[in-house]
Design a protein around this motif. Structure first.
Motif, mmCIF file in Angstrom:
data_model
loop_
_atom_site.group_PDB
_atom_site.id
_atom_site.type_symbol
_atom_site.label_atom_id
_atom_site.label_comp_id
_atom_site.label_asym_id
_atom_site.label_seq_id
_atom_site.Cartn_x
_atom_site.Cartn_y
_atom_site.Cartn_z
ATOM 1 N N GLY A 286 22.540 39.110 -21.506
ATOM 2 C CA GLY A 286 22.410 37.733 -22.001
ATOM 3 C C GLY A 286 23.683 37.070 -22.473
ATOM 4 N N LEU A 287 24.808 37.772 -22.395
ATOM 5 C CA LEU A 287 26.065 37.154 -22.843
ATOM 6 C C LEU A 287 26.541 36.164 -21.781
ATOM 7 C CD1 LEU A 287 27.673 38.068 -25.428
ATOM 8 C CD2 LEU A 287 25.753 39.444 -24.788
ATOM 9 N N ARG A 288 27.023 35.040 -22.211
ATOM 10 C CA ARG A 288 27.529 34.049 -21.267
ATOM 11 C C ARG A 288 28.763 33.365 -21.836
ATOM 12 N NH1 ARG A 288 24.441 36.500 -18.744
ATOM 13 N NH2 ARG A 288 22.580 35.817 -17.618
ATOM 14 N N SER A 289 29.748 33.148 -20.938
ATOM 15 C CA SER A 289 30.907 32.337 -21.328
ATOM 16 C C SER A 289 30.780 30.957 -20.691
ATOM 17 C CB SER A 289 32.207 32.993 -20.854
ATOM 18 O OG SER A 289 32.232 33.018 -19.436
ATOM 19 N N PHE A 290 29.848 30.839 -19.729
ATOM 20 C CA PHE A 290 29.651 29.612 -18.947
ATOM 21 C C PHE A 290 30.896 29.247 -18.149
ATOM 22 C CE2 PHE A 290 26.824 29.594 -22.594
ATOM 23 C CZ PHE A 290 25.612 29.593 -21.928
ATOM 24 N N ASN A 291 31.667 30.271 -17.801
ATOM 25 C CA ASN A 291 32.863 30.079 -16.987
ATOM 26 C C ASN A 291 32.775 31.039 -15.795
ATOM 27 O OD1 ASN A 291 35.374 30.089 -15.843
ATOM 28 N ND2 ASN A 291 36.487 30.652 -17.702
ATOM 29 N N LYS A 292 32.348 30.496 -14.670
ATOM 30 C CA LYS A 292 32.131 31.361 -13.513
ATOM 31 C C LYS A 292 33.419 31.793 -12.824
ATOM 32 C CE LYS A 292 27.379 30.537 -12.220
ATOM 33 N NZ LYS A 292 26.587 29.544 -11.523
ATOM 34 N N LYS A 293 34.561 31.321 -13.333
ATOM 35 C CA LYS A 293 35.839 31.810 -12.799
ATOM 36 C C LYS A 293 36.119 33.218 -13.328
ATOM 37 C CE LYS A 293 37.833 28.214 -10.591
ATOM 38 N NZ LYS A 293 37.760 26.896 -11.226
ATOM 39 N N MET A 294 35.425 33.594 -14.393
ATOM 40 C CA MET A 294 35.623 34.945 -14.940
ATOM 41 C C MET A 294 34.808 35.940 -14.108
ATOM 42 S SD MET A 294 34.939 34.683 -19.004
ATOM 43 C CE MET A 294 35.366 36.386 -19.397
ATOM 44 N N PRO A 295 35.437 36.999 -13.627
ATOM 45 C CA PRO A 295 34.647 37.974 -12.852
ATOM 46 C C PRO A 295 33.489 38.527 -13.672
ATOM 47 C CG PRO A 295 36.862 38.841 -13.358
ATOM 48 C CD PRO A 295 36.862 37.391 -13.733
ATOM 49 N N GLU A 296 33.719 38.654 -14.974
ATOM 50 C CA GLU A 296 32.680 39.240 -15.844
ATOM 51 C C GLU A 296 31.425 38.377 -15.879
ATOM 52 O OE1 GLU A 296 35.823 38.691 -16.776
ATOM 53 O OE2 GLU A 296 36.679 40.670 -17.222
ATOM 54 N N GLU A 297 31.595 37.048 -15.804
ATOM 55 C CA GLU A 297 30.436 36.155 -15.892
ATOM 56 C C GLU A 297 29.513 36.371 -14.690
ATOM 57 O OE1 GLU A 297 29.677 34.450 -18.452
ATOM 58 O OE2 GLU A 297 28.500 32.691 -17.886
ATOM 59 N N ILE A 298 30.122 36.522 -13.512
ATOM 60 C CA ILE A 298 29.337 36.775 -12.292
ATOM 61 C C ILE A 298 28.597 38.111 -12.450
ATOM 62 C CG2 ILE A 298 29.471 37.027 -9.750
ATOM 63 C CD1 ILE A 298 30.948 34.524 -10.360
ATOM 64 N N ASN A 299 29.324 39.109 -12.917
ATOM 65 C CA ASN A 299 28.725 40.445 -13.054
ATOM 66 C C ASN A 299 27.533 40.421 -14.016
ATOM 67 O OD1 ASN A 299 30.747 41.303 -11.379
ATOM 68 N ND2 ASN A 299 31.999 42.226 -12.986
ATOM 69 N N ARG A 300 27.687 39.697 -15.118
ATOM 70 C CA ARG A 300 26.600 39.638 -16.119
ATOM 71 C C ARG A 300 25.377 38.926 -15.565
ATOM 72 N NH1 ARG A 300 30.504 36.436 -19.546
ATOM 73 N NH2 ARG A 300 31.766 38.067 -20.470
ATOM 74 N N ILE A 301 25.624 37.783 -14.906
ATOM 75 C CA ILE A 301 24.494 36.997 -14.412
ATOM 76 C C ILE A 301 23.691 37.833 -13.414
ATOM 77 C CG2 ILE A 301 23.842 34.961 -13.048
ATOM 78 C CD1 ILE A 301 26.246 33.499 -14.323
ATOM 79 N N VAL A 302 24.393 38.472 -12.496
ATOM 80 C CA VAL A 302 23.688 39.271 -11.484
ATOM 81 C C VAL A 302 22.955 40.443 -12.158
ATOM 82 C CG1 VAL A 302 23.941 40.684 -9.404
ATOM 83 C CG2 VAL A 302 25.297 38.604 -9.662
ATOM 84 N N ALA A 303 23.653 41.144 -13.021
ATOM 85 C CA ALA A 303 23.025 42.312 -13.672
ATOM 86 C C ALA A 303 21.777 41.876 -14.447
ATOM 87 C CB ALA A 303 24.021 43.005 -14.603
ATOM 88 N N ASP A 304 21.857 40.779 -15.167
ATOM 89 C CA ASP A 304 20.695 40.329 -15.956
ATOM 90 C C ASP A 304 19.515 39.959 -15.061
ATOM 91 O OD1 ASP A 304 21.876 40.724 -18.378
ATOM 92 O OD2 ASP A 304 22.546 38.653 -18.623
ATOM 93 N N HIS A 305 19.829 39.286 -13.946
ATOM 94 C CA HIS A 305 18.726 38.841 -13.087
ATOM 95 C C HIS A 305 18.108 40.000 -12.314
ATOM 96 C CE1 HIS A 305 18.602 34.417 -13.616
ATOM 97 N NE2 HIS A 305 19.757 34.676 -14.187
ATOM 98 N N LEU A 306 18.786 41.137 -12.255
ATOM 99 C CA LEU A 306 18.217 42.306 -11.561
ATOM 100 C C LEU A 306 17.542 43.267 -12.535
ATOM 101 C CD1 LEU A 306 21.109 43.157 -9.045
ATOM 102 C CD2 LEU A 306 19.003 41.888 -8.600
ATOM 103 N N SER A 307 17.750 43.047 -13.832
ATOM 104 C CA SER A 307 17.294 44.051 -14.810
ATOM 105 C C SER A 307 15.818 43.928 -15.165
ATOM 106 C CB SER A 307 18.114 43.937 -16.097
ATOM 107 O OG SER A 307 19.424 44.348 -15.854
ATOM 108 N N ASP A 308 15.217 45.082 -15.449
ATOM 109 C CA ASP A 308 13.825 45.118 -15.917
ATOM 110 C C ASP A 308 13.781 45.147 -17.439
ATOM 111 O OD1 ASP A 308 12.448 45.712 -13.232
ATOM 112 O OD2 ASP A 308 14.100 47.152 -13.335
ATOM 113 N N ILE A 309 14.797 45.774 -18.026
ATOM 114 C CA ILE A 309 14.858 45.868 -19.482
ATOM 115 C C ILE A 309 16.212 45.297 -19.896
ATOM 116 C CG2 ILE A 309 14.754 47.452 -21.464
ATOM 117 C CD1 ILE A 309 13.400 49.469 -19.476
#
Ligand code: UD1
Ligand code: UDP
Length: 361
Positions: free
Chosen positions: A119-142
């Protein structure tokens, strides 16, 4: 229950330490998969030893590379291990390329996925981490959220199922290891430092290291400070410094040292007059240790640290950095309300997996 924990980079070893101990203490079988994203002794093995994390069962030895190459190779290796181990759940941590590869690999072969630091967000999609978080969160069950803001961020993206506000495992790690750090670390003596008489800086974010102007600004600013500046340098930054020939910008009382272990880092943080950083983990530790923090970024995922005045965002502008140093002051006195995250995460895992088993029946 059998879990596979996937880690690969320095902050993930620190996040893994308290949760792995919690799982094992309660008789849960854990298999550790290290992608090998970080591989220098002082970026990897040192943490396993110091934090008493069991040796990884698998080390894929992926190493460095472009995003696509690194993540792709991890994906292949992780899938093989998951097919062989058949865990009940996969746990990924934070927001690195190891997190992304772990999440993709398990989701594709339908193994339940838990994301620590969801659920962490910087709202800056230029950061590689932001992409990684969004994808991981949308794939997660827990989804294990460290803050209320994180829960809100997920809600805004339509994720409400499987979301748990559990607190921050990095808080667990800091509380547990700061006692040990006080006993064992000799870093202040080793560097001849007096408490509250030096600044501590870390820099490694792509947005800073990949931009020579930003690096020059940061380095020029810290070269003008009136006290020693201790700079445990990330290998990425060390390489950029050489490649770009920026050594001349580091002058004055700046002392570059190799990356340090977690116990030494806690002592360096705790005793610093102020910390300058672009690290996620270091911002939080500064907050929990109540050390003023100057963040060398334009935004932060850890907005709570700003709220009480312990953290300030200055980006990489030299004048803003110097101004912030001139005006350093403590934030508001606030009492700790944090709880340990690891026991809550263990309980949730057990409950969620039981529920899933019942649903399958
Ligand atoms: C990674 C994470 C970042 C995290 C950071 C923690 C991604 C996209 N980034 O960034 O989110 O904050 O770890 O430290 O996953 N290198 C070495 N030795 C090592 C590791 C790295 O020399 O043990 C050098 C290599 O030149 C490499 C560069 O550092 O190309 C970057 O490493 P990489 O793991 O790709 O990203 P980090 O910048 O470490
Ligand atoms: N850290 C450390 N030694 C160092 C620099 C950082 O032990 O030389 C620790 C720091 O205390 C924090 C974590 O590493 O717990 C943060 O990792 P990093 O800054 O590499 O990544 P980020 O948190 O930004 O993803």
């Amino acid at each position: 229950m059998k879990v596979v924990s996937i880690v690969g980079a320095r902050p993930q070893f620190i996040k893994l330490a308290p949760f792995s101990a919690e799982l094992r203490k309660n008789g849960i079988k854990e298999v550790i998969l290290h992608t090998g994203q970080h591989y220098d002794e002082n970026m990897s093995e040192l943490f396993f030893k110091e934090l008493e994390i069991p040796e990884p069962d698998y080390n894929l030895g992926i190493g460095s590379g472009s995003h696509g190459e690194q993540t792709g190779r991890m994906l292949i290796g992780i899938e093989e291990v998951l097919v062989k181990e058949k865990p009940d759940v996969v746990i990924v941590y934070g927001d690195t390329n190891s997190t992304l590869a772990g999440a993709l690999a398990s989701a594709k072969i339908h193994i339940p996925l838990a994301h620590v630091e969801a659920g962490l967000r910087s709202f800056n999609k230029k950061m590689p981490e932001e992409i990684n978080r969004i994808v991981a969160d949308h794939l997660s069950d827990i989804l294990f959220c460290p803050t209320e803001t994180a829960v809100e961020n997920l809600k805004r993206e339509g994720i409400e199922k499987g979301v748990y506000l559990v607190g921050d495992v990095m808080f667990d790690a800091l509380m547990h290891f700061s006692k040990l750090a006080k006993e064992k670390s000799k870093i202040l003596e080793k560097l001849s430092l007096n408490p509250k008489d030096y600044y501590l800086i870390t820099v490694h974010r792509a947005e800073n290291t990949d931009n020579p102007e930003r690096l020059k600004n940061i380095f020029s600013a810290i070269s003008e400070l009136d006290k020693e500046v201790i700079f445990p340098i990330h290998p990425r930054t060390k390489n950029r410094l050489k490649e770009l020939g920026l050594e001349g910008y580091l002058r004055g009382r700046v002392r570059i040292i190799d990356p340090v272990g977690y116990l030494d880092m806690i002592e360096l943080e705790k005793n610093a007059l102020a910390i300058l950083t672009d690290s996620g983990g270091v911002q939080k530790e500064a907050f929990w240790l109540r050390v003023p923090c100057i963040t060398l970024r334009e935004e932060t995922e850890w907005v709570e640290t700003l709220k009480y005045g312990w953290n300030i965002l200055v980006g990489s502008n030299k004048e803003r950095i110097l101004e912030a140093i001139k005006n350093i002051k403590n934030g508001k006195e606030i009492s700790f309300e944090n709880d340990y995250a690891s026991p809550k995460m263990r309980e949730v895992l057990i409950k969620e997996l039981e529920r899933r088993r019942e649903d399958d029946r």
